[in-house]
Motif scaffolding. Structure first.
Motif, PDB file in Angstrom:
ATOM      1  N   GLU A  36      -4.755   9.760   5.241  1.00 40.20           N
ATOM      2  CA  GLU A  36      -5.378   8.828   4.673  1.00 40.20           C
ATOM      3  C   GLU A  36      -5.352   7.366   5.331  1.00 40.20           C
ATOM      4  O   GLU A  36      -4.476   7.035   5.875  1.00 40.20           O
ATOM      5  CB  GLU A  36      -4.765   8.486   2.988  1.00 40.20           C
ATOM      6  N   ALA A  37      -6.525   6.718   5.160  1.00 43.59           N
ATOM      7  CA  ALA A  37      -6.771   5.565   5.792  1.00 43.59           C
ATOM      8  C   ALA A  37      -5.847   4.543   5.535  1.00 43.59           C
ATOM      9  O   ALA A  37      -5.229   4.211   4.502  1.00 43.59           O
ATOM     10  CB  ALA A  37      -8.088   4.872   5.615  1.00 43.59           C
ATOM     11  N   GLY A  38      -4.957   3.644   6.445  1.00 40.96           N
ATOM     12  CA  GLY A  38      -4.077   2.969   6.301  1.00 40.96           C
ATOM     13  C   GLY A  38      -2.593   3.455   6.035  1.00 40.96           C
ATOM     14  O   GLY A  38      -1.622   2.501   5.805  1.00 40.96           O
ATOM     15  N   CYS A  39      -2.433   4.635   6.008  1.00 45.42           N
ATOM     16  CA  CYS A  39      -0.954   5.239   5.706  1.00 45.42           C
ATOM     17  C   CYS A  39      -0.424   5.136   7.267  1.00 45.42           C
ATOM     18  O   CYS A  39      -0.642   5.871   8.115  1.00 45.42           O
ATOM     19  CB  CYS A  39      -0.905   6.484   5.158  1.00 45.42           C
ATOM     20  N   ASN A  40       0.627   4.557   7.223  1.00 45.66           N
ATOM     21  CA  ASN A  40       1.524   4.363   8.529  1.00 45.66           C
ATOM     22  C   ASN A  40       2.772   5.153   8.504  1.00 45.66           C
ATOM     23  O   ASN A  40       3.304   5.614   9.315  1.00 45.66           O
ATOM     24  CB  ASN A  40       2.009   2.921   8.936  1.00 45.66           C
ATOM     25  N   LEU A  41       3.228   5.213   7.040  1.00 44.48           N
ATOM     26  CA  LEU A  41       4.569   5.897   6.826  1.00 44.48           C
ATOM     27  C   LEU A  41       4.537   6.472   5.298  1.00 44.48           C
ATOM     28  O   LEU A  41       4.193   5.519   4.520  1.00 44.48           O
ATOM     29  CB  LEU A  41       5.698   4.940   6.923  1.00 44.48           C
ATOM     30  N   TYR A  42       4.781   7.517   5.053  1.00 49.01           N
ATOM     31  CA  TYR A  42       5.069   8.255   3.583  1.00 49.01           C
ATOM     32  C   TYR A  42       6.053   9.372   3.659  1.00 49.01           C
ATOM     33  O   TYR A  42       5.598  10.380   4.147  1.00 49.01           O
ATOM     34  CB  TYR A  42       3.766   8.731   3.445  1.00 49.01           C
ATOM     35  N   ALA A  43       7.182   8.921   3.640  1.00 53.81           N
ATOM     36  CA  ALA A  43       8.590   9.575   3.746  1.00 53.81           C
ATOM     37  C   ALA A  43       9.415   9.634   2.723  1.00 53.81           C
ATOM     38  O   ALA A  43       9.772   8.712   1.969  1.00 53.81           O
ATOM     39  CB  ALA A  43       9.182   9.331   5.154  1.00 53.81           C
TER      40      ALA A  43
END
Length: 108
Positions: A36-43
């Motif tokens: 997704e646009a704008g997602c830098n970290l999703y952990a």
């Protein structure tokens, strides 16, 4: 204030015996969110007691809002139905950078 990057914590509390199903649902969702646009970290991280913490970093609140209204989150919410002891708690954080700019703020 301009739309600046932000950090989000989402807390998942699996029902007894549902940990593996919750992790499976997250495993299906996470790669989609990474695109997704704008997602830098999703952990995800696991805390004592089996609580799962999602640590997120987004380019802007607008892109985070689009994520929240998107299909991956809708699918994840449907997959988690009945597997959690409480609704997912979502906490938007505001940085207070102090000290070394690279160590005093969360960035991805």
């Amino acid at each position: 204030m301009p739309d600046e990057p932000l950090v989000v914590i989402a807390v998942f509390r699996p029902a007894e015996g549902a940990r593996e199903q919750v992790l499976a649902a997250l495993e299906r969702a996470i790669p989609r969110v990474h695109e997704e646009a704008g997602c830098n970290l999703y952990a995800i991280q696991e805390a004592p007691g089996g609580v799962i913490w999602m640590v997120e970093h987004w380019d802007s609140a607008a892109l985070l809002d689009a994520h929240g209204a998107g299909e991956p989150v809708a699918d994840l919410n449907a997959a988690l139905d009945g597997l959690l002891v409480a609704p997912v708690e979502v906490i938007r954080l505001t940085p207070i950078p102090i000290g070394d700019p690279h160590k005093g703020a969360v960035a991805a």
